[in-house]
Scaffold this motif. Sequence first.
Motif, short mmCIF file in Angstrom:
data_model
loop_
_atom_site.label_atom_id
_atom_site.label_comp_id
_atom_site.label_asym_id
_atom_site.label_seq_id
_atom_site.Cartn_x
_atom_site.Cartn_y
_atom_site.Cartn_z
N LEU A 26 0.79 -1.30 0.08
CA LEU A 26 0.05 0.16 0.01
C LEU A 26 0.92 1.35 0.14
CD1 LEU A 26 -2.83 -1.03 2.51
CD2 LEU A 26 -3.09 -0.80 -0.07
N ILE A 27 2.09 1.24 0.82
CA ILE A 27 2.87 2.31 0.65
C ILE A 27 3.49 2.66 -0.42
CG2 ILE A 27 5.13 3.09 1.47
CD1 ILE A 27 4.55 1.97 4.34
N ALA A 28 3.85 1.35 -1.25
CA ALA A 28 4.42 1.58 -2.47
C ALA A 28 3.28 2.11 -3.53
CB ALA A 28 4.88 0.24 -3.15
N ALA A 29 2.13 1.69 -3.55
CA ALA A 29 1.02 2.19 -4.27
C ALA A 29 0.73 3.69 -3.85
CB ALA A 29 -0.26 1.52 -4.24
N GLY A 30 0.87 4.03 -2.54
CA GLY A 30 0.82 5.39 -2.40
C GLY A 30 1.93 6.27 -2.80
N ALA A 31 3.20 5.75 -2.96
CA ALA A 31 4.22 6.51 -3.60
C ALA A 31 3.74 6.89 -4.94
CB ALA A 31 5.52 5.67 -3.77
N MET A 32 3.27 6.25 -5.74
CA MET A 32 2.83 6.73 -7.21
C MET A 32 1.39 7.63 -6.96
SD MET A 32 3.14 2.81 -9.28
CE MET A 32 2.36 1.93 -7.87
N LEU A 33 0.75 7.50 -6.15
CA LEU A 33 -0.14 8.57 -5.80
C LEU A 33 0.41 9.62 -5.49
CD1 LEU A 33 -3.48 9.01 -5.65
CD2 LEU A 33 -3.26 8.12 -3.23
N SER A 34 1.56 9.60 -4.65
CA SER A 34 2.10 11.00 -4.17
C SER A 34 2.55 11.84 -5.48
CB SER A 34 3.30 10.56 -3.39
OG SER A 34 2.92 10.13 -1.99
N VAL A 35 3.27 11.21 -6.25
CA VAL A 35 3.22 11.81 -7.62
C VAL A 35 2.31 12.69 -8.23
CG1 VAL A 35 4.36 11.80 -9.80
CG2 VAL A 35 5.21 10.27 -8.13
N CYS A 36 1.23 11.92 -8.34
CA CYS A 36 -0.02 12.63 -8.85
C CYS A 36 -0.67 13.64 -7.87
CB CYS A 36 -1.05 11.41 -9.10
SG CYS A 36 -0.66 10.11 -10.27
N LEU A 37 -0.75 13.52 -6.50
CA LEU A 37 -1.25 14.48 -5.69
C LEU A 37 -0.20 15.83 -5.74
CD1 LEU A 37 -2.62 12.41 -2.91
CD2 LEU A 37 -3.93 13.81 -4.36
N PHE A 38 1.00 15.55 -5.87
CA PHE A 38 2.01 16.57 -5.62
C PHE A 38 1.91 17.39 -7.07
CE2 PHE A 38 5.97 18.58 -7.12
CZ PHE A 38 6.36 19.07 -5.82
N LEU A 39 1.81 16.89 -8.27
CA LEU A 39 1.51 17.76 -9.39
C LEU A 39 0.20 18.16 -9.49
CD1 LEU A 39 3.16 15.03 -12.05
CD2 LEU A 39 4.05 17.01 -11.12
#
Length: 439
Positions: A26-39
Amino acid sequence: MDVGRELREFPARVRRAGEDLLVGLLIAAGAMLSVCLFLVTAYFVILFVIGIGALVLPVVTGWVRRFCDANRRAAARAGVEVPRPYRPEPPEFERDIVGWMRRCKWILTDPATWRDLLWLLANSAVGLLGFLPAAVLYYVLEGLALAGGLWRPVLRAQGTGREYFLVPVQSRPGALFAACAAIALLLAWVRFGPVLLLGHAHLARLLLGPTERSRLALRVRHLAETRTGAVDAAAAELRRIERDLHDGAQARLVGLGLTLGALERHLGEESPQARRLLGEARTSSVTALRELRDLVRGIHPPVLAERGLADALRALGLASPLRVAVAVDIPGEVAPPLESALYFAVSELLANALKHAEAEEVEVRAWYDGAVLRARVADDGRGGADIAGGTGLHGIRRRLATFDGTLDIGSPPGGPTAITMEIPCALSSPKTSSSSGRG
């Protein structure tokens, strides 16, 4: 090392490692979500800076805060508590563009918002390490599969064995090596797997937790809330005592006085001693009733409870032998403990003006400027008021300090005297409550 204890704890550790593996995914999936939310967040922050995007920015930052809260919960699961560092939201915002702009200002001026963005950027890289426990478990299963006989079809298909830890597995000794290496890796995965999540949790506390400054602000806010609760509880208890005295002891004293009066009328003239004792008892009951009524009024004056602060201050002016002008402009309702503190402070200052200042006229003014409740009592007396002079000013300052209030004294020798009280507070139930008069 206690081998028996290690064996007993091994199933629980395997179960914990399996749970950590899922959390890591889940953390790894959240890492990819982090990119989207940051942008997305950075995009709308830029739009807001150039004058648009105010309607969407609060929504996007709300998503970011929920995502960061999920990471805080993951850190807490690893044993690292990460408190929420956000500033408290104002009581309410207008439901129009002005309200949305104020909400955006509240969001963008909160340092935790920018730390959230920094976390999104860092987590987009660090969070990918969450795949590592799953990758290690896959490698363990691969080694066990090779040791279990998979090396034979691989050898026939490729002509050479599959390497495991850089050792080709193409014979029974190679298979035995793969089995031992896989079991050793499995034991290491079970024992040290949580370390990865623990490191991620410490990074979350570093970026998502409160700074020292915000931690102090949170502590101050907590102390203010607990103090407010204690003051409200004390005020409620005093009101309960007041009701009990009014409805219980006071009513019984009234009944006792009536009974003694009736008994005195029925006694004959042949009992002068008994009539005298009854008269003294009735006088004592009247005195006790008067003192009890004064006590009840001292706890919470009825005029303050029934008519509010403005009329209560005006009543103080009418009851004073001095000429008192009262003006109140408070567009809302003040919390009962604050009302009581301000009422008794003004009452004490009026008594001081009469007893010590030899004043003839007093001006009482109370108003609210949007964040602070203020009251000013000015008299034309001889001045010289000093907080160390034993005139009750120290008690007023101590009463106001309970609510972070202040007392400013301007009283040069020869007068006049002007004393200003300030209490930071918020009003409720806005309504116009103004009154002025002269007593």
